[in-house]
Design a protein around this motif. Structure first.
Motif, short mmCIF file in Angstrom:
data_model
loop_
_atom_site.label_atom_id
_atom_site.label_comp_id
_atom_site.label_asym_id
_atom_site.label_seq_id
_atom_site.Cartn_x
_atom_site.Cartn_y
_atom_site.Cartn_z
N MET A 94 -14.51 2.35 -9.10
CA MET A 94 -15.50 2.30 -10.17
C MET A 94 -16.64 1.24 -9.77
SD MET A 94 -12.98 2.37 -13.65
CE MET A 94 -14.40 2.87 -14.57
N SER A 95 -17.74 1.28 -10.53
CA SER A 95 -18.96 0.21 -10.54
C SER A 95 -18.33 -1.13 -11.26
CB SER A 95 -20.33 0.78 -11.31
OG SER A 95 -19.75 0.87 -12.57
N ILE A 96 -18.87 -2.09 -11.20
CA ILE A 96 -18.66 -3.35 -11.63
C ILE A 96 -18.47 -3.32 -13.14
CG2 ILE A 96 -19.09 -5.56 -12.07
CD1 ILE A 96 -20.06 -5.84 -9.07
N GLY A 97 -19.56 -2.71 -13.79
CA GLY A 97 -19.56 -2.53 -15.07
C GLY A 97 -18.41 -1.48 -15.89
N GLY A 98 -18.14 -0.58 -15.15
CA GLY A 98 -17.20 0.42 -15.24
C GLY A 98 -15.94 -0.30 -15.29
N SER A 102 -29.74 -1.20 -14.66
CA SER A 102 -28.46 -2.14 -14.43
C SER A 102 -29.12 -3.54 -13.66
CB SER A 102 -27.34 -1.34 -13.85
OG SER A 102 -26.48 -2.34 -13.24
N VAL A 103 -29.85 -3.08 -12.84
CA VAL A 103 -30.20 -4.15 -11.68
C VAL A 103 -31.22 -5.08 -12.62
CG1 VAL A 103 -32.12 -3.31 -10.54
CG2 VAL A 103 -30.73 -4.92 -9.34
N TYR A 104 -31.82 -4.49 -13.49
CA TYR A 104 -32.85 -5.42 -14.43
C TYR A 104 -32.06 -6.23 -15.25
CZ TYR A 104 -37.16 -2.80 -12.78
OH TYR A 104 -38.06 -2.47 -12.16
N ALA A 105 -31.05 -5.37 -15.98
CA ALA A 105 -30.20 -6.20 -16.74
C ALA A 105 -29.48 -7.47 -16.27
CB ALA A 105 -29.41 -5.21 -17.74
N ALA A 126 -24.69 0.26 -16.50
CA ALA A 126 -26.00 -0.11 -17.23
C ALA A 126 -25.38 -0.45 -18.60
CB ALA A 126 -26.95 1.25 -17.55
N LEU A 127 -24.61 0.25 -19.31
CA LEU A 127 -24.16 -0.30 -20.71
C LEU A 127 -23.69 -1.51 -20.72
CD1 LEU A 127 -22.72 3.12 -21.70
CD2 LEU A 127 -24.83 1.98 -22.94
N TRP A 128 -22.66 -1.86 -19.81
CA TRP A 128 -22.06 -3.24 -19.58
C TRP A 128 -22.97 -4.49 -19.47
CZ3 TRP A 128 -17.04 -4.77 -20.84
CH2 TRP A 128 -16.73 -6.05 -20.43
N TRP A 129 -24.11 -4.26 -18.58
CA TRP A 129 -24.75 -5.43 -18.53
C TRP A 129 -26.00 -5.73 -19.40
CZ3 TRP A 129 -22.75 -8.53 -15.65
CH2 TRP A 129 -22.03 -8.14 -14.41
N LEU A 130 -25.96 -4.43 -20.23
CA LEU A 130 -26.93 -4.49 -21.44
C LEU A 130 -26.09 -4.85 -22.67
CD1 LEU A 130 -28.94 -1.17 -20.99
CD2 LEU A 130 -29.95 -3.32 -20.92
N GLY A 131 -25.11 -5.33 -22.41
CA GLY A 131 -24.32 -5.77 -23.58
C GLY A 131 -23.60 -4.68 -24.55
N ALA A 134 -19.12 -1.74 -26.53
CA ALA A 134 -18.39 -0.57 -27.29
C ALA A 134 -18.74 0.65 -26.88
CB ALA A 134 -18.44 -1.08 -28.69
N ARG A 135 -20.11 0.82 -26.66
CA ARG A 135 -20.53 2.19 -26.46
C ARG A 135 -19.93 2.49 -24.97
NH1 ARG A 135 -25.73 0.79 -27.75
NH2 ARG A 135 -24.92 1.21 -29.56
N ALA A 136 -19.99 1.71 -24.00
CA ALA A 136 -19.34 1.86 -22.71
C ALA A 136 -17.70 2.11 -22.85
CB ALA A 136 -19.36 0.22 -21.84
#
Length: 816
Positions: free
Chosen positions: A669-673, A556-559, A628-633, A636-638
């Motif tokens: 929740m996390s930001i992406g969540g 996530s932090v890398y993305a 991780a899924l959100w920041w990787l774009g 839909a999977r998220a």
């Protein structure tokens, strides 16, 4: 002039009173008077009123009562008094009792003194007094003296009894006399015409068990059977001990078969001893072999038999076998007892089958098996771990309605269950009730509260609980500090989180795996790439394989910082892991290779395992994965992963819809969540309007809860800031912070009706209209600085991308 009546001696209340009705009135009165007598009080004055009323048998009862209490001082004073009297002069029986009392206290010189005084007081030695003295020396490790006394006994022409030889053999076996010496005593007693009994053989077998003498134990056991002595549970316990030390438990099974063939069928307890030994060594196949052996010869298993096997299967996670065996138990008409149900509740509770635990409790009640406190504690523990707060509440009410005062363990489970569902007020009510009924909170109680507030970022409330702990003089442990760190991290107070970690180390509280993961979350949430990488390596260097959570946090932090090369490396490391199947599956799923239904079953299997770990672990897992899924774009999977989490009972507070209110609560929740959840929520609102459904009066996104709702600072917390920015960008300013709460972002019905004009229908006309298209972008190639989109995506998604970029920029600025 009349003389004044002398004052009656006031003895006071005895410190220990004898149970009423246990003895005659006179005996009870004497015991109570002697018990209340001060150290220098007069025994003679105590006994004056009993003169010629009590027999020596009555005095024997008094001595036995003091013997049970271990009160040798009063016993000896009474004995010395009796020696000086004529009406109550001790007989041989009293001497024997007195020797036994002193022997149990290790007062061997006094034992010998009392024994040697007997002839001087006209009392002859007997087999009983000699045996009592032999036992006194033997139980205190002086078996040589016991042997000398046995020889002296024979010189005095007093024939030893069976009890005498059993006492001597036992003292010699405990004292360390060699095996040949023990056999010599055994042969000596038989030569004198004294037939060994069950105690004799068990004593010899005990010696074999302690010394690991397998062949000798077998010889004793065969001799015992030939003599017609029926073995008992103790016999088989010693056999198991002897052969267990030699890793030859199969020999015990062989000896049991010999008994079976000889028509001397062992009882069920004998088989249970062997089963317990196999269970302790983890030998499942051998245990089941013994179980089938006993069934074959017609020895019906009892509840203890099944409990041993159920516990054995449960320890190794073989839950299907546990279910099959329990069903077999009920079919065989063996009634399960409370111990059996307690084992099943513990097994399935630890295994993560939380609903099954509740079902077991209902089955237990239907079968009229009375639950005990262990039952309730195991049951509520499972409800707490699994977040079954409704079931926990009902069980608590069940206890109270039956007049059962819940223990601290029960209240801990209730608080944990409420905490997993973010029911803060209910948890605090349970905490206060716990104290009102006199059940003192434990370290587990406080840690549950700290963790509950920590998951929601309610750091002020968490700090208040820690202060309460300090006032109660309860030392904080790793879980206490971990909960505080999480509370600060969730609200973006990263410096406070690191300070707490340093305080944890200064308090000589060793950080555990959870602590290292929490600090990694601090750095990743703050967007500090190098520090995150360094902490990840520190976890590896500690000898612990980083969890899936840690890997997702690093991805996530890398993305977020568009460091795609490093993100690829971490994902490839997950996918190629040879240690953990979960790492492989989640890494591959993130790359989009498990989206089809057949492969998605592997993902669901991992999610099922995550559920078994409990809600606390599940929240951290899904928060990291969604981020991780959100920041990787992979949006839909998220959204699909979020639905899987909800399906498994996580985030019960997330979506709520009534006629007046439609809310999404993302404060845990996390930001992406949180952005994933808000996107799904907005699309659902849009779909309601398209279908002309009745809309609620207010739509609310809950981003902060607790005391911080009252302060304007809460608006800059990571989740609050991210969700507010995202909503403003996606809905043309339809949402704003509520005037009555800084933790809620709201929109009136009249405002969010405008969302319909913003919604888009995808190219596939069969799908519903959406406000925010959730799609999975192609993974950027290593070294690139932007997300590469599929050629089919056009300008309508660029505005969404720009909004995401602005949100990310603001978050990183806030973290810095």
């Amino acid at each position: 002039m009349a003389r004044a009546r002398p004052k009656e001696m006031i003895l006071g209340n005895p410190s220990v009173t004898v149970e009423k009705g246990k003895y005659s009135y006179d005996v009870e009165t004497l015991i109570n008077k002697l018990s209340s007598l001060p150290p220098r009080g007069s025994i003679a004055r105590c006994l004056d009123i009993f003169k010629n009323k009590l027999s020596l048998n009555d005095f024997a009862l008094v001595f036995k009562e003091f013997a049970q209490r271990g009160d040798w001082q009063r016993s000896l004073r009474l004995f010395k008094y009796m020696q000086r009297q004529i009406w109550c002069k001790p007989n041989e029986h009293i001497y024997t009792i007195m020797i036994g009392i002193l022997g149990r206290e290790g007062l061997l010189e006094k034992c010998s003194e009392v024994f040697e005084e007997m002839p001087n007081h006209g009392v002859s030695w007997s087999v009983f007094s000699f045996t009592a003295l032999i036992n006194a020396y033997g139980r205190n490790g002086q078996y040589e003296t016991s042997l000398q006394l046995l020889a002296r006994m024979k010189r005095e022409k007093i024939a030893p009894s069976l009890l005498t030889y059993n006492t001597v053999i036992n003292s010699c076996a405990r004292g360390g006399l060699d095996w040949e010496g023990l056999l010599g005593l055994f042969a000596q007693m038989r030569h004198e015409g004294i037939q060994p009994d069950l105690v004799t053989y068990n004593t010899l077998l005990n010696a074999c068990g302690r010394r690991g003498l397998g062949d000798e134990a077998e010889m004793v056991f065969r001799t015992m059977n030939e003599a017609g002595i029926v073995p008992d549970v103790t016999t088989h316990t010693y056999l198991v001990e002897a052969f267990g030390k030699l890793n030859k438990l199969e020999k015990v099974s062989e000896l049991l078969r010999e008994m079976e063939l000889a028509g001397n069928l062992p009882d069920v307890s004998s088989y249970n001893v062997l089963l317990e030994a196999h269970s302790q060594s983890g030998s499942i196949n051998e245990a089941m072999g013994v179980f089938r052996q006993m069934q074959k010869v017609g020895c019906a298993p009892n509840a203890s038999t099944y409990s041993i096997l159920l516990n054995l299967y449960g320890r190794y996670g073989r839950y299907d076998e546990v279910r099959d065996l329990f069903l077999e138990m009920k079919v065989s008409s063996t009634e399960p007892d409370a111990a059996t149900y307690n084992i099943l509740i513990d097994v399935f509770g630890e295994g993560g089958y939380f609903n099954e635990v509740v079902t077991l409790f209902h089955d237990m009640v239907e079968e009229n098996v009375e639950p005990n406190m262990e039952t309730y504690e195991g049951l509520i523990f499972a409800c707490g771990k699994g977040g079954l707060y409704e079931d926990a509440r009902k069980i608590l009410l069940h206890m109270q309605s039956n007049g059962i005062v819940p223990s601290a363990g029960v209240y801990n489970g209730v608080i944990e269950a409420y905490g997993q569902a973010a029911l803060y007020e209910e948890a605090l009510v349970a905490f206060n009730t716990m104290q009102e009924v006199g059940s003192l909170p434990t370290i587990e109680t406080y840690n549950s509260l700290v963790a509950m507030f920590g998951r929601g970022g309610l750091y002020r409330e968490a700090q208040a609980i820690v202060s309460h702990m300090n006032e109660s003089e309860i030392q904080r442990n790793e879980d206490s500090f971990n909960g505080l760190i999480e509370s600060f991290t969730q609200n973006g107070k990263y410096e406070n989180a690191l300070t707490t970690y340093m305080e944890m180390q200064r308090a000589r509280c060793t950080p555990n795996e959870r602590s290292l993961e929490a600090i990694l979350n601090v750095y990743c949430s703050a967007g500090l790439v190098e520090e995150s990488k360094e902490q990840f390596l520190a976890i590896k260097e500690s000898g612990v394989m980083p969890s899936v959570i840690s890997y997702c946090q690093l991805v996530s932090v890398y993305a977020k910082n568009e460091r795609w090369t490093e993100a690829y490396e971490v994902l490839d490391e997950m996918r190629t892991s040879r240690v953990s199947n979960a790492h492989q599956v989640i890494g591959t799923m993130i790359k989009g290779e498990y989206d089809d239904e057949s492969n998605w079953q592997m993902v669901e299997y991992v999610f099922a395992k995550v559920k078994c770990e409990g809600c606390a672990y599940g929240l951290r897992f899904y928060n990291a994965l969604l981020d991780a899924l959100w920041w990787l774009g992979q949006k839909a999977r998220a959204a699909r992963v979020l639905q899987e989490a909800i399906k498994r009972g996580l985030y019960p507070e997330l979506f709520r819809c009534t006629k007046l209110l439609w809310s999404v609560d993302v404060h845990r929740m996390s930001i992406g969540g949180s952005l994933t959840a808000v996107s799904v929520w907005l699309n659902d609102i849009c779909n309601m309007m398209v279908n002309a459904e009745e809309l609620p009066e207010l739509a609310t996104a809950v981003v902060v809860r607790g005391d911080m709702e009252k302060t304007a600072d809460s608006r800059v917390f990571p989740v609050a800031n991210a969700v507010y920015t995202y909503l403003r960008n996606q809905t043309s300013s339809c949402f704003s912070f509520a005037p009555w709460s800084n933790g809620r972002i709201v929109s009136q019905q009249s405002q969010f009706k405008k969302l319909l004009s913003l919604s888009k229908r995808p190219e596939d006309r069969s799908t519903k209209k959406v406000l925010i298209p959730l799609i999975d972008f192609d993974f950027p190639l290593p070294g690139t600085k932007a997300i590469v989109r599929d050629s089919k995506n056009d300008l309508k998604y660029r505005r969404k991308r720009d909004a995401d970029d602005r949100t990310e920029t603001e978050l990183l600025a806030a973290a810095a």
